[in-house]
Every structure is written in C-alpha cells, then in structure tokens.
Write a protein that holds these residues in place. Structure first.
Motif, PDB file in Angstrom:
ATOM      1  N   LYS A   1       6.827   2.134   3.059  1.00  0.00           N
ATOM      2  CA  LYS A   1       6.214   0.819   2.967  1.00  0.00           C
ATOM      3  C   LYS A   1       6.842  -0.099   4.000  1.00  0.00           C
ATOM      4  O   LYS A   1       8.040  -0.060   4.242  1.00  0.00           O
ATOM      5  CB  LYS A   1       6.438   0.265   1.557  1.00  0.00           C
TER       6      LYS A   1
ATOM      7  N   ASP B   1       2.479  -5.760   2.555  1.00  0.00           N
ATOM      8  CA  ASP B   1       3.214  -4.492   2.530  1.00  0.00           C
ATOM      9  C   ASP B   1       2.217  -3.347   2.509  1.00  0.00           C
ATOM     10  O   ASP B   1       1.364  -3.259   1.608  1.00  0.00           O
ATOM     11  CB  ASP B   1       4.104  -4.417   1.291  1.00  0.00           C
TER      12      ASP B   1
ATOM     13  N   ARG C   1       1.726   0.950   3.075  1.00  0.00           N
ATOM     14  CA  ARG C   1       2.345   2.275   3.134  1.00  0.00           C
ATOM     15  C   ARG C   1       1.731   3.032   4.307  1.00  0.00           C
ATOM     16  O   ARG C   1       0.511   3.203   4.378  1.00  0.00           O
ATOM     17  CB  ARG C   1       2.072   2.998   1.820  1.00  0.00           C
TER      18      ARG C   1
END
Length: 169
Positions: free
Chosen positions: A94, A108, A110
């Motif tokens: 992340k 955020d 991933r």
C-alpha cells in the motif's frame, strides 16, 4: 517537434473513465502527443507521469520520469510508452498516491512493488520491456490505469483511504 503545454483534464471528465484506444507508435500524431505530454509534465511541479487521457486524448500513451524523487529506487529516466501492458506483478504494498486530474485528494492504493511492463517506444516502434520496482513501478501502474480508464480513486479500499491533499506554503 516541440511540445505544447496542454490543459490537464480533471475528474469527472468522461475521457478519464474510458479505456484508451491502441495507437500507431510511428504516427506523427502520437509522436506529437508524446512531446506534448513531456512539455506538460515539465511545467507541473511534482508530476512524475502523465497519460494521454489526462490531456483529453483517449489513447494508450503515457510518459514517466521519476528521476530525483526521494522514493525512487530503480529509475529508467524519462520515457514514453504506447500500448503498454503489465506482464508480471508481485510484492504488493500500500502507498499514497496523488494525481493531477484529482488535484485536491490523495489516497492509499495497493500496487505491485515489483513490475514487468512491455510496450512500444513512440517514434521507433521498438518493443520495450521495463523491469522496475518501488516508486517507478507505482508510477507505471498509475499511468497504465489512466490508459485503461481508471483513476487511483477507483483502486482505494474505500472512503477511509482518501485524504485531502496537503498544501505546503
């Protein structure tokens, strides 16, 4: 050819949510588009990548340059790719992202920390393979997403992973 600075399209513009068309990397239009993307990126503080949809062109073309960014580990310098695809992705992590087309927010996301991408170099038609990691890998995935009609906001875990962009005086 000299690049022209183009206005950056902001969400929710339709072109940002539409998959770009494959391009002929040898065409004069694509070569000019690449010059324009580099010129626009150069006058945009903190910008490390820019995709054709962000300047209103529905095409699978982008530029990246993470040179000098503090999070960079592997760096291929300034480059452009047409019709790029992810070949392999691993070591998911992340990280915080921002985007010129979503100027007031960060999130955020991933992404793969190790990445292999193939594409075609504009102007020469040469097949290119880029093996990279860390921040450059994140930038490549972000730009490939733009070419596929996705924003980083489409990839966040939810509203709890979206933040107002910090501004520094």
């Amino acid at each position: 050819m000299t690049g022209v600075i183009r206005p950056v399209v902001r969400a929710p513009a339709g072109v940002l949510g539409t998959a770009g068309k494959e391009v002929d990397p040898l065409s004069a239009e694509v070569r000019q588009l690449v010059e324009d993307l580099f010129a626009t990126m150069a006058v945009s503080p903190g910008c490390v990548g820019l995709a054709a949809p962000q300047v209103g062109v529905s095409a699978r073309v982008f530029v990246v340059d993470v040179t000098g960014h503090p999070k960079t580990r592997t760096c291929h310098g300034a480059f452009a790719l047409c019709n790029a695809e992810v070949v392999s992705a691993s070591k998911w992590e992340k990280g915080r992202e921002g985007c010129m087309s979503v100027p007031d927010l960060t999130g955020d996301v991933r992404r793969a920390g190790n990445l292999v991408v193939t594409g075609v170099a504009p102007g020469t038609g040469e097949q290119v393979e880029i093996r990279t990691n860390a921040f450059e890998a994140r930038a490549l995935q972000h730009e490939i997403d733009h070419c596929s009609g996705y924003l980083f906001l489409d990839k966040v875990a939810g509203a709890h992973a979206i933040y107002p962009r910090k501004t520094y005086l």
